[in-house]
Design an enzyme around this catalytic site. Structure first.
Site, PDB file in Angstrom:
ATOM      1  N   ASN A  68      -5.161   7.666  12.605  1.00 21.01           N
ATOM      2  CA  ASN A  68      -4.578   8.831  11.936  1.00 21.01           C
ATOM      3  C   ASN A  68      -5.645   9.928  11.726  1.00 21.01           C
ATOM      4  O   ASN A  68      -6.614   9.733  10.998  1.00 21.01           O
ATOM      5  CB  ASN A  68      -4.000   8.329  10.595  1.00 21.01           C
ATOM      6  CG  ASN A  68      -3.369   9.432   9.777  1.00 21.01           C
ATOM      7  OD1 ASN A  68      -3.891  10.540   9.699  1.00 21.01           O
ATOM      8  ND2 ASN A  68      -2.257   9.122   9.159  1.00 21.01           N
ATOM      9  N   ALA A  69      -5.426  11.081  12.383  1.00 18.80           N
ATOM     10  CA  ALA A  69      -6.438  12.148  12.359  1.00 18.80           C
ATOM     11  C   ALA A  69      -6.619  12.722  10.945  1.00 18.80           C
ATOM     12  O   ALA A  69      -7.741  13.061  10.544  1.00 18.80           O
ATOM     13  CB  ALA A  69      -6.028  13.259  13.318  1.00 18.80           C
TER      14      ALA A  69
ATOM     15  N   LYS B  64      -6.319  11.143   8.098  1.00 24.27           N
ATOM     16  CA  LYS B  64      -7.144  10.203   7.316  1.00 24.27           C
ATOM     17  C   LYS B  64      -8.609  10.329   7.709  1.00 24.27           C
ATOM     18  O   LYS B  64      -9.490  10.316   6.862  1.00 24.27           O
ATOM     19  CB  LYS B  64      -6.700   8.768   7.583  1.00 24.27           C
ATOM     20  CG  LYS B  64      -5.679   8.257   6.620  1.00 24.27           C
ATOM     21  CD  LYS B  64      -5.536   6.759   6.796  1.00 24.27           C
ATOM     22  CE  LYS B  64      -4.205   6.308   6.283  1.00 24.27           C
ATOM     23  NZ  LYS B  64      -3.908   4.916   6.624  1.00 24.27           N
TER      24      LYS B  64
ATOM     25  N   ASP C  61      -5.439   0.117   3.581  1.00 21.81           N
ATOM     26  CA  ASP C  61      -4.001  -0.115   3.579  1.00 21.81           C
ATOM     27  C   ASP C  61      -3.477   0.444   2.276  1.00 21.81           C
ATOM     28  O   ASP C  61      -4.112   0.287   1.232  1.00 21.81           O
ATOM     29  CB  ASP C  61      -3.680  -1.610   3.686  1.00 21.81           C
ATOM     30  CG  ASP C  61      -2.214  -1.818   4.029  1.00 21.81           C
ATOM     31  OD1 ASP C  61      -1.754  -1.256   5.032  1.00 21.81           O
ATOM     32  OD2 ASP C  61      -1.512  -2.523   3.280  1.00 21.81           O
TER      33      ASP C  61
ATOM     34  N   TYR D 138       5.836   9.629   1.302  1.00 25.66           N
ATOM     35  CA  TYR D 138       6.583   9.677   0.034  1.00 25.66           C
ATOM     36  C   TYR D 138       6.083  10.771  -0.912  1.00 25.66           C
ATOM     37  O   TYR D 138       6.556  10.861  -2.044  1.00 25.66           O
ATOM     38  CB  TYR D 138       6.487   8.309  -0.657  1.00 25.66           C
ATOM     39  CG  TYR D 138       7.076   7.170   0.164  1.00 25.66           C
ATOM     40  CD1 TYR D 138       8.453   6.998   0.255  1.00 25.66           C
ATOM     41  CD2 TYR D 138       6.261   6.282   0.859  1.00 25.66           C
ATOM     42  CE1 TYR D 138       9.000   5.963   1.015  1.00 25.66           C
ATOM     43  CE2 TYR D 138       6.788   5.249   1.619  1.00 25.66           C
ATOM     44  CZ  TYR D 138       8.161   5.097   1.694  1.00 25.66           C
ATOM     45  OH  TYR D 138       8.705   4.080   2.452  1.00 25.66           O
TER      46      TYR D 138
ATOM     47  N   HIS E  67      -5.069   7.913  -4.725  1.00 20.17           N
ATOM     48  CA  HIS E  67      -5.413   6.501  -4.567  1.00 20.17           C
ATOM     49  C   HIS E  67      -6.497   6.330  -3.502  1.00 20.17           C
ATOM     50  O   HIS E  67      -7.489   5.653  -3.703  1.00 20.17           O
ATOM     51  CB  HIS E  67      -4.140   5.718  -4.224  1.00 20.17           C
ATOM     52  CG  HIS E  67      -3.317   6.328  -3.105  1.00 20.17           C
ATOM     53  ND1 HIS E  67      -3.032   7.663  -3.029  1.00 20.17           N
ATOM     54  CD2 HIS E  67      -2.759   5.767  -1.989  1.00 20.17           C
ATOM     55  CE1 HIS E  67      -2.320   7.894  -1.944  1.00 20.17           C
ATOM     56  NE2 HIS E  67      -2.146   6.774  -1.298  1.00 20.17           N
TER      57      HIS E  67
HETATM   58  P1  IMP Z   1      -1.202   3.378   5.238  1.00 22.22           P
HETATM   59  O1  IMP Z   1      -1.445   1.936   5.015  1.00 22.22           O
HETATM   60  O2  IMP Z   1      -2.203   4.255   4.608  1.00 22.22           O
HETATM   61  O3  IMP Z   1      -0.956   3.729   6.682  1.00 22.22           O
HETATM   62  O4  IMP Z   1       0.130   3.763   4.453  1.00 22.22           O
HETATM   63  C1  IMP Z   1       1.341   3.046   4.630  1.00 22.22           C
HETATM   64  C2  IMP Z   1       2.490   3.885   4.159  1.00 22.22           C
HETATM   65  O5  IMP Z   1       2.400   4.107   2.743  1.00 22.22           O
HETATM   66  C3  IMP Z   1       2.562   5.283   4.761  1.00 22.22           C
HETATM   67  O6  IMP Z   1       3.229   5.237   6.007  1.00 22.22           O
HETATM   68  C4  IMP Z   1       3.379   6.017   3.714  1.00 22.22           C
HETATM   69  O7  IMP Z   1       4.727   5.683   3.816  1.00 22.22           O
HETATM   70  C5  IMP Z   1       2.884   5.396   2.417  1.00 22.22           C
HETATM   71  N1  IMP Z   1       1.763   6.190   1.845  1.00 22.22           N
HETATM   72  C6  IMP Z   1       0.470   5.785   1.719  1.00 22.22           C
HETATM   73  N2  IMP Z   1      -0.284   6.753   1.160  1.00 22.22           N
HETATM   74  C7  IMP Z   1       0.547   7.795   0.946  1.00 22.22           C
HETATM   75  C8  IMP Z   1       0.333   9.099   0.402  1.00 22.22           C
HETATM   76  O8  IMP Z   1      -0.776   9.514   0.041  1.00 22.22           O
HETATM   77  N3  IMP Z   1       1.429   9.884   0.343  1.00 22.22           N
HETATM   78  C9  IMP Z   1       2.661   9.484   0.752  1.00 22.22           C
HETATM   79  N4  IMP Z   1       2.910   8.294   1.276  1.00 22.22           N
HETATM   80  C10 IMP Z   1       1.857   7.431   1.368  1.00 22.22           C
END
Ligand code: IMP
Length: 202
Positions: free
Chosen positions: A9-10, A12, A70, A155, A181
């Site tokens: 993910n660019a 991130k 994650d 979200y 977070h």
């Molecule tokens: P990941 O593990 O960071 O890829 O996040 C998994 C999923 O959690 C994402 O696809 C979003 O649905 C949700 N998510 C995580 N962080 C965020 C945020 O900062 N804003 C909104 N949704 C988030």
């Protein structure tokens, strides 16, 4: 020292580079490190999933520090869902407008005090000697009564932070990084890595 972050993910990567920029290390995405891999994220917690990803990449890049994250949204009224299933909730390809509208409908008539929710992020590091480090960051909020804001992703439009009187989709990227977070977990990981570098060099 080389740090590889296990993400494609660019957005991130940009955030990670910003926060870790003052470490004396080269920071690479998986792609930049020439690593391509499908990883089953079948852990039951954010930390487990972050460790699964970091360990998998470490098996291809044992001389680097491998970081993985994650994250997801926990909603109290839904017993913590979508949680570790945040990306897969209602189907990976379902647009977030649809997922967000469905969550708001599920919470129809639910008062503020029962709308509690939090974004959680776990970061895991596997060091060249195989040692692991983990950190976690949380931002508390409530589920909004209607979506608002065009910033962010996922979200964000339905995650309302009372202190800001806004959803995280209404914050600028800088404002969100300062309280999010992921920002908190990354800054905590940076502290642990600085300590590791000091020991390593000392
Ligand atoms: P990941 O593990 O960071 O890829 O996040 C998994 C999923 O959690 C994402 O696809 C979003 O649905 C949700 N998510 C995580 N962080 C965020 C945020 O900062 N804003 C909104 N949704 C988030």
């Amino acid at each position: 020292m080389k740090i590889i972050f296990a993400t494609g993910n660019a957005g991130k990567m940009k955030e990670i580079r910003m926060i870790l920029s003052d470490l004396d290390a080269e920071i690479l995405s998986m792609k930049e490190a020439g690593i391509e891999m499908e990883i089953d994220e079948d852990g039951l917690t954010f930390e487990e999933n972050a460790l699964i990803k970091a360990r998998a990449i470490h098996s291809c890049a044992a001389d680097a520090i491998v970081l993985a994250d994650d994250s997801g949204l926990e909603i109290d009224y839904l017993d913590g869902l979508p949680g570790v299933y945040s990306a897969r909730y209602m189907g990976e390809d379902t647009p977030y407008e649809v997922k967000n509208a469905a969550i708001i409908r599920k919470l129809c008539g639910v008062p503020d005090e029962e709308r509690g929710a939090r974004f959680v992020s776990a970061i895991a590091a596997v060091l060249p000697d195989g040692q692991t480090l983990t950190t976690q960051g949380v931002i508390e909020g409530i589920i909004a009564y209607e979506p608002a804001g065009d910033e962010g992703f996922g979200y964000d439009p339905i995650f309302y932070v009372p202190d800001f009187h806004a959803t995280t989709a209404e914050l600028t990227p800088e404002q969100k990084n300062a309280v999010s977070h992921r920002g908190k977990a990354l800054r905590a990981m940076k502290k642990k890595l600085i300590r590791y570098f000091e020991e390593y060099e000392g």
